[in-house]
Write a protein that holds these residues in place. Structure first.
Motif, PDB file in Angstrom:
ATOM      1  N   ILE A   1       0.831  -1.198   0.000  1.00 12.25           N
ATOM      2  CA  ILE A   1       0.000   0.000   0.000  1.00 12.25           C
ATOM      3  C   ILE A   1       0.868   1.252   0.000  1.00 12.25           C
ATOM      4  CG2 ILE A   1      -0.205  -0.024   2.518  1.00 12.25           C
ATOM      5  CD1 ILE A   1      -2.812   1.245  -0.045  1.00 12.25           C
TER       6      ILE A   1
ATOM      7  N   GLU B   1       1.970   1.855  -3.546  1.00 14.51           N
ATOM      8  CA  GLU B   1       0.871   2.364  -4.364  1.00 14.51           C
ATOM      9  C   GLU B   1       0.619   3.835  -4.074  1.00 14.51           C
ATOM     10  OE1 GLU B   1      -2.710   0.155  -4.346  1.00 14.51           O
ATOM     11  OE2 GLU B   1      -1.798  -1.697  -5.056  1.00 14.51           O
TER      12      GLU B   1
ATOM     13  N   LYS C   1      -9.452  10.126  -1.061  1.00  7.57           N
ATOM     14  CA  LYS C   1      -9.288   8.870  -1.796  1.00  7.57           C
ATOM     15  C   LYS C   1      -9.409   7.705  -0.825  1.00  7.57           C
ATOM     16  CE  LYS C   1      -6.165   6.134  -4.672  1.00  7.57           C
ATOM     17  NZ  LYS C   1      -7.238   5.774  -5.640  1.00  7.57           N
TER      18      LYS C   1
ATOM     19  N   SER D   1      -8.869   3.689  -0.032  1.00 11.56           N
ATOM     20  CA  SER D   1      -8.107   2.508  -0.423  1.00 11.56           C
ATOM     21  C   SER D   1      -8.740   1.286   0.219  1.00 11.56           C
ATOM     22  CB  SER D   1      -6.646   2.632   0.025  1.00 11.56           C
ATOM     23  OG  SER D   1      -5.956   1.405  -0.189  1.00 11.56           O
TER      24      SER D   1
ATOM     25  N   LYS E   1      -7.571  -1.648   0.123  1.00  9.81           N
ATOM     26  CA  LYS E   1      -6.546  -2.596   0.576  1.00  9.81           C
ATOM     27  C   LYS E   1      -6.269  -2.482   2.074  1.00  9.81           C
ATOM     28  CE  LYS E   1      -4.207  -3.533  -3.756  1.00  9.81           C
ATOM     29  NZ  LYS E   1      -2.929  -3.620  -4.487  1.00  9.81           N
TER      30      LYS E   1
END
Length: 365
Positions: free
Chosen positions: A3, A6, A70, A72, A74
């Motif tokens: 993560i 990313e 945003k 995520s 994950k």
């Protein structure tokens, strides 16, 4: 890819963890807005609050290409731009919170679906449809009005003028056909109500073509954003300026073409099928009004005439169908050349009267 990798790839740099008081405030505000805005979905305010308050939330430096928030999936975290005013719950914050609520996972905690997006496929089909659905729902949650904007030389009505504008316009056209209840039910609960209803009212091929096109538009917009960032960082004397500019021009043209083709598929697949089912005078008038009112949802360019032409043809066909019903004649046996000739002449005159340029008054470029 971790993560952290990313986040770095997307240009997101975590500054700090958000404090518990602010997290709870965001969770409560979003839960309140969703419950108040969508009373027919049996949403439980306390349940929504608990789910949102358990998310990890961070303040971060974010590139201009991203919105102020945003999510995520994950690590079940929301990253807020350091410039965002978190005391004011806007459409972007609601958008990312809805993404968190959309998750459908298996017993091993693997993400299977995020609303309309299928995570069991590497290509993530349905991503464009899902982003549009979440954005449309978020816009409704803050009572956004229908606005008119201009992107890629397309003048279009949208509830989201600054975020997924094209996708939201196309989805609003689909929701005009199905209604919004099934759309938002599928958005929140990962069910197939919206897809099933749209296919029932059109056909399976049309739906999957539209879904694919929405994904392509999303990808093209990402590519355009990337090329625009390259152009901004390129010296004005560089030889790459022309090459990048050409790529941008090509991407804009592709987006425009794909939007118009998708729009045409949406309304022709529905109105062609609906026309074939007309058997009463009440259905004649319902069809007439439904097709006419669709004008309020379409996007157009200076050279776009497909909807106008389609409308005129269908109104001509509709008068023939009315005549068949009034005289008890089977549609397959009806022969009314004189009447049809008159109608055709009438609607050739309507071509000049029925102008989309008269529909929209405010254009933001």
């Amino acid at each position: 890819m971790t993560i952290e990798q990313e986040l770095t790839k997307e240009g997101i740099e975590v500054i700090r963890t958000l404090d518990r008081i602010t997290i709870n405030s965001i969770a409560k505000s979003v839960a309140d807005k969703l419950v108040d805005s969508f009373p027919n979905y049996n949403l439980n305010e306390n349940d929504l609050f608990m789910r949102l308050s358990r998310l990890n939330m961070y303040v971060a430096k974010m590139p201009d290409s991203l919105s102020c928030a945003k999510y995520s999936y994950k690590n079940r975290s929301i990253y807020f731009n350091e410039t965002a005013d978190l005391s004011c719950i806007n459409v972007y914050i609601i958008h990312e919170c809805i993404h968190a609520l959309q998750e459908y996972r298996d017993e091993k905690d693997h993400l299977l679906r995020l609303g309309f997006c299928n995570f069991t496929s590497s290509s993530l089909p349905g991503m464009g449809l899902n982003e549009a659905a979440v954005q449309l729902m978020s816009s409704f949650a803050i009572n956004s009005n229908l606005d008119t904007v201009k992107y890629f030389d397309i003048t279009l009505p949208t509830y989201s003028p600054s975020y997924y504008a094209l996708e939201c316009t196309l989805l609003a056209q689909m929701a005009y056909i199905t209604g919004t209840y099934d759309l938002f039910s599928s958005t929140l609960f990962c069910n197939s109500l919206f897809i099933d209803k749209f296919i029932q009212l059109t056909d399976k091929g049309a739906f999957y073509n539209i879904q694919s096109n929405l994904d392509k538009i999303l990808d093209l917009e990402d590519s355009l954003s990337f090329q625009a960032s390259l152009l901004a960082d390129t010296d004005e004397n560089s030889k790459n300026i022309t090459k990048i500019s050409d790529k941008i021009s090509k991407l804009r043209s592709q987006i425009q073409t794909l939007f118009l083709e998708t729009q045409n598929t949406i309304f022709t697949s529905y109105f062609d099928k609906k026309f074939n089912a007309i058997s009463t005078l009440v259905q004649v008038e319902d069809y007439r009004k439904k097709l006419y009112d669709f004008k309020d949802f379409i996007g157009f360019t200076d050279t776009y005439s497909f909807y106008n032409d389609y409308y005129i043809k269908k109104m001509t066909d509709l008068e023939i169908r009315r005549n068949e019903i009034e005289h008890g004649v089977s549609p397959s046996l009806a022969l009314v050349p004189k009447k049809q000739g008159i109608i055709a002449r009438i609607f050739s005159k309507l071509r000049k009267l029925f102008g989309l340029s008269d529909v929209y008054e405010k254009v933001n470029v």
